[in-house]
Enzyme design. Structure first.
Site, PDB file in Angstrom:
ATOM      1  N   GLY A  14       0.832  -1.216   0.000  1.00  0.00           N
ATOM      2  CA  GLY A  14       0.000   0.000   0.000  1.00  0.00           C
ATOM      3  C   GLY A  14       0.861   1.259   0.000  1.00  0.00           C
ATOM      4  CB  ALA A  25      16.007  10.636   2.178  1.00  0.00           C
ATOM      5  NE  ARG A  75      -1.151  -4.951  -1.075  1.00  0.00           N
ATOM      6  CZ  ARG A  75      -1.950  -3.906  -0.785  1.00  0.00           C
ATOM      7  NH1 ARG A  75      -2.949  -3.598  -1.574  1.00  0.00           N
ATOM      8  NH2 ARG A  75      -1.744  -3.197   0.307  1.00  0.00           N
ATOM      9  CG  ASP A 106       3.692  -7.572   8.365  1.00  0.00           C
ATOM     10  OD1 ASP A 106       4.661  -7.605   9.128  1.00  0.00           O
ATOM     11  OD2 ASP A 106       2.869  -8.489   8.227  1.00  0.00           O
ATOM     12  N   GLY A 107       4.116  -7.046   4.636  1.00  0.00           N
ATOM     13  CA  GLY A 107       4.229  -8.007   3.529  1.00  0.00           C
ATOM     14  C   GLY A 107       5.483  -7.753   2.705  1.00  0.00           C
ATOM     15  CB  SER A 108       6.883  -4.647   1.267  1.00  0.00           C
ATOM     16  OG  SER A 108       5.669  -4.302   0.653  1.00  0.00           O
ATOM     17  CB  THR A 129       2.503   0.650   6.359  1.00  0.00           C
ATOM     18  OG1 THR A 129       1.120   0.403   6.692  1.00  0.00           O
ATOM     19  CG2 THR A 129       3.322   0.361   7.606  1.00  0.00           C
ATOM     20  CB  ILE A 130      -1.420   4.765   6.605  1.00  0.00           C
ATOM     21  CG1 ILE A 130      -2.393   3.657   6.190  1.00  0.00           C
ATOM     22  CG2 ILE A 130      -1.041   5.645   5.428  1.00  0.00           C
ATOM     23  CD1 ILE A 130      -3.791   4.177   5.846  1.00  0.00           C
ATOM     24  CG  ASP A 131      -1.986  -0.417   7.931  1.00  0.00           C
ATOM     25  OD1 ASP A 131      -2.827   0.456   7.642  1.00  0.00           O
ATOM     26  OD2 ASP A 131      -1.808  -1.439   7.246  1.00  0.00           O
ATOM     27  CG  ASP A 133       0.962  -2.995  10.490  1.00  0.00           C
ATOM     28  OD1 ASP A 133       1.806  -2.301   9.891  1.00  0.00           O
ATOM     29  OD2 ASP A 133       0.261  -3.838   9.906  1.00  0.00           O
ATOM     30  NE  ARG A 166     -28.738  11.388  11.483  1.00  0.00           N
ATOM     31  CZ  ARG A 166     -28.850  11.817  10.238  1.00  0.00           C
ATOM     32  NH1 ARG A 166     -27.789  12.193   9.560  1.00  0.00           N
ATOM     33  NH2 ARG A 166     -30.032  11.864   9.669  1.00  0.00           N
ATOM     34  NE  ARG A 175      -2.487  -5.181   5.378  1.00  0.00           N
ATOM     35  CZ  ARG A 175      -1.918  -5.423   4.208  1.00  0.00           C
ATOM     36  NH1 ARG A 175      -2.531  -6.176   3.337  1.00  0.00           N
ATOM     37  NH2 ARG A 175      -0.787  -4.903   3.906  1.00  0.00           N
ATOM     38  CD  GLU A 191     -18.313  11.254  22.071  1.00  0.00           C
ATOM     39  OE1 GLU A 191     -18.331  11.057  20.834  1.00  0.00           O
ATOM     40  OE2 GLU A 191     -18.118  12.376  22.585  1.00  0.00           O
ATOM     41  CB  SER A 219     -23.928  14.070  18.744  1.00  0.00           C
ATOM     42  OG  SER A 219     -22.858  14.862  19.194  1.00  0.00           O
TER      43      SER A 219
HETATM   44  P1  ADP Z   1       2.344  -4.385   2.603  1.00  0.00           P
HETATM   45  O1  ADP Z   1       3.799  -4.321   2.323  1.00  0.00           O
HETATM   46  O2  ADP Z   1       1.673  -3.043   2.525  1.00  0.00           O
HETATM   47  O3  ADP Z   1       2.047  -5.135   3.886  1.00  0.00           O
HETATM   48  P2  ADP Z   1       1.394  -6.717   1.049  1.00  0.00           P
HETATM   49  O4  ADP Z   1       1.137  -7.569   2.242  1.00  0.00           O
HETATM   50  O5  ADP Z   1       0.339  -6.686   0.010  1.00  0.00           O
HETATM   51  O6  ADP Z   1       1.660  -5.180   1.408  1.00  0.00           O
HETATM   52  O7  ADP Z   1       2.775  -7.204   0.397  1.00  0.00           O
HETATM   53  C1  ADP Z   1       3.327  -6.522  -0.716  1.00  0.00           C
HETATM   54  C2  ADP Z   1       4.090  -7.479  -1.578  1.00  0.00           C
HETATM   55  O8  ADP Z   1       5.192  -8.048  -0.861  1.00  0.00           O
HETATM   56  C3  ADP Z   1       3.318  -8.698  -2.083  1.00  0.00           C
HETATM   57  O9  ADP Z   1       2.484  -8.413  -3.174  1.00  0.00           O
HETATM   58  C4  ADP Z   1       4.451  -9.623  -2.487  1.00  0.00           C
HETATM   59  O10 ADP Z   1       5.003  -9.249  -3.723  1.00  0.00           O
HETATM   60  C5  ADP Z   1       5.471  -9.340  -1.379  1.00  0.00           C
HETATM   61  N1  ADP Z   1       5.306 -10.357  -0.335  1.00  0.00           N
HETATM   62  C6  ADP Z   1       4.435 -10.379   0.696  1.00  0.00           C
HETATM   63  N2  ADP Z   1       4.527 -11.521   1.415  1.00  0.00           N
HETATM   64  C7  ADP Z   1       5.495 -12.256   0.812  1.00  0.00           C
HETATM   65  C8  ADP Z   1       6.068 -13.556   1.037  1.00  0.00           C
HETATM   66  N3  ADP Z   1       5.662 -14.333   2.048  1.00  0.00           N
HETATM   67  N4  ADP Z   1       7.038 -13.976   0.197  1.00  0.00           N
HETATM   68  C9  ADP Z   1       7.478 -13.210  -0.813  1.00  0.00           C
HETATM   69  N5  ADP Z   1       6.964 -11.986  -1.094  1.00  0.00           N
HETATM   70  C10 ADP Z   1       5.999 -11.510  -0.311  1.00  0.00           C
HETATM   71  O1  F6P Z   2      -1.709  -1.451   4.546  1.00  0.00           O
HETATM   72  C1  F6P Z   2      -2.312  -0.240   4.201  1.00  0.00           C
HETATM   73  C2  F6P Z   2      -3.780  -0.422   3.918  1.00  0.00           C
HETATM   74  O2  F6P Z   2      -4.329   0.835   3.572  1.00  0.00           O
HETATM   75  C3  F6P Z   2      -4.581  -1.077   5.036  1.00  0.00           C
HETATM   76  O3  F6P Z   2      -4.885  -0.170   6.075  1.00  0.00           O
HETATM   77  C4  F6P Z   2      -5.779  -1.586   4.282  1.00  0.00           C
HETATM   78  O4  F6P Z   2      -6.345  -2.689   4.931  1.00  0.00           O
HETATM   79  C5  F6P Z   2      -5.202  -1.993   2.962  1.00  0.00           C
HETATM   80  O5  F6P Z   2      -3.964  -1.293   2.811  1.00  0.00           O
HETATM   81  C6  F6P Z   2      -6.083  -1.693   1.776  1.00  0.00           C
HETATM   82  O6  F6P Z   2      -5.480  -2.167   0.641  1.00  0.00           O
HETATM   83  P1  F6P Z   2      -5.988  -1.823  -0.832  1.00  0.00           P
HETATM   84  O7  F6P Z   2      -5.522  -0.437  -1.174  1.00  0.00           O
HETATM   85  O8  F6P Z   2      -5.328  -2.851  -1.684  1.00  0.00           O
HETATM   86  O9  F6P Z   2      -7.459  -1.905  -0.817  1.00  0.00           O
END
Ligand code: ADP
Ligand code: F6P
Length: 326
Positions: A14, A25, A75, A106-108, A129-131, A133, A166, A175, A191, A219
């Site tokens: 994302g 940078a 992705r 995290d995924g990247s 990431t904005i999350d 996390d 409301r 996420r 609240e 509200s």
């Molecule tokens: P984010 O980095 O925002 O958490 P994603 O979870 O969608 O986003 O991961 C981004 C990309 O990182 C995936 O589309 C993939 O190319 C790579 N990636 C994520 N998990 C794995 C994994 N287990 N092995 C290899 N590449 C990964």
């Molecule tokens: O990881 C950033 C994020 O914006 C999460 O907060 C959200 O769950 C997800 O990405 C949304 O992903 P997409 O832009 O693929 O809908």
């Protein structure tokens, strides 16, 4: 360890405000240190499809203030397979890239870790990431801007909530992490916040309503973190309609509004510090680490820790929200 001659840089997953400031940078710090820089487009996909070009300092002019990422992001399912990663590695070799800076969530960084181990390549990650996390860093690039966007949106929704008396459930991103919801709630004077980290411990909705919430107010605004665990704002609102029909309920899902926009000063500074630190870390022989920030000090966090550990919510924030919203 051979000296690094050429570093590739990519953004993945994302997009987040401040990614451009980080690209700027890293590029300039590398050039400053006499290292060649190559921009890789569309995350890991661009490594496979050969969308790679050399970056000079001018390539990153006039981008610090822009949201999104000039390198684009994607992705990429192929990168999750050994065959896809082999193709990616072959392309990097053709381009003479001997180290990588990966900006993403995290995924990247999980992908970066696997690739670094498979091909013994020095890789440094930046938490983009904005999350917010990622474990090992107090904040991530993009989080502060997203938080400010949430605050501005909630301020606007409050006008309607107050005028119509409301109960609003506003869903924010994250996420499965409640940082945006909890701090967004504090910053906007909401609240309550319903977040996944607490959902398994107690019924946050029932507690909020049964402890006399709205006794002194006509509200109310509740921020709900998107997640299967919380049920999201729609899920929570549905429950209220069934269990507490006396409330006039509305739902607002902020969605991708939260990912866009010009980065805040905090995010630009954070991204710049982290980008410079990423190049320092590579020169210092560090590999497989994420750059983090703890108590305003830059730190190197092994990928294994940053990815595997769950970043805990600061419980003081829960008290601050509860007490300040009576
Ligand atoms: P984010 O980095 O925002 O958490 P994603 O979870 O969608 O986003 O991961 C981004 C990309 O990182 C995936 O589309 C993939 O190319 C790579 N990636 C994520 N998990 C794995 C994994 N287990 N092995 C290899 N590449 C990964
Ligand atoms: O990881 C950033 C994020 O914006 C999460 O907060 C959200 O769950 C997800 O990405 C949304 O992903 P997409 O832009 O693929 O809908």
């Amino acid at each position: 360890m051979p000296a690094i001659k050429c570093v590739g840089i990519l953004t993945s997953g994302g997009d987040a405000p401040g990614m451009n400031a980080a690209i700027r940078a890293v590029t300039r710090a590398a050039i400053y240190q006499g290292i060649k820089v190559k921009g890789i487009y569309r995350g890991y996909k661009g490594m496979i499809t050969d969308e790679i070009e050399e970056f000079k300092t001018q390539n990153v002019s006039n981008i610090i203030q822009r949201g999104g990422t000039i390198l684009k992001t994607a992705r990429c399912a192929e990168f999750k397979t050994p065959e896809g990663r082999k193709q990616a590695h072959d392309k990097l070799m053709e381009h003479g890239i001997d180290a990588l800076v990966v900006i993403g969530g995290d995924g990247s960084l999980t992908g970066a870790r696997i690739f670094a181990e498979e091909y013994n390549m020095p890789i440094v990650g930046l938490p983009g990431t904005i999350d917010n996390d990622l474990y090992g860093t107090d904040v991530t690039i993009g989080y502060d801007t997203a938080l400010n966007t949430i605050m501005e949106c909630v301020d606007k929704i409050r006008d309607t909530a107050t005028s119509h008396e409301r109960l609003f459930f506003i869903e924010v991103m994250g996420r499965d992490a409640g940082f945006l919801a909890l701090n967004g709630a504090i910053a906007s004077g909401a609240e309550a916040a319903i977040i996944p980290e607490i959902s398994l411990e107690k019924d946050q909705l029932a507690e909020m309503i049964e402890t006399g919430f709205r006794k002194s107010k006509n509200s109310s605004i509740v921020l709900v973190a998107e997640s299967d665990v919380t049920g999201g704002a729609m899920g929570v609102a549905e429950r209220v309609k069934n269990e507490y029909p006396q409330f006039d309920v509305r739902v607002s899902i902020l969605g991708h509004l939260q990912r866009g926009g010009s980065p805040s000063a905090q995010d630009r500074i954070l991204a710049t510090r982290m980008g410079v630190a990423a190049v320092d870390a590579l020169l210092d022989g560090q590999r497989n680490v994420m750059i983090g920030i703890q108590n305003d000090e830059i730190v190197n966090v092994p990928f294994s820790k940053a990815i595997k550990n769950d970043k805990p919510i600061n419980r003081d924030l829960l008290d601050a929200l509860r007490i300040s919203s009576i």
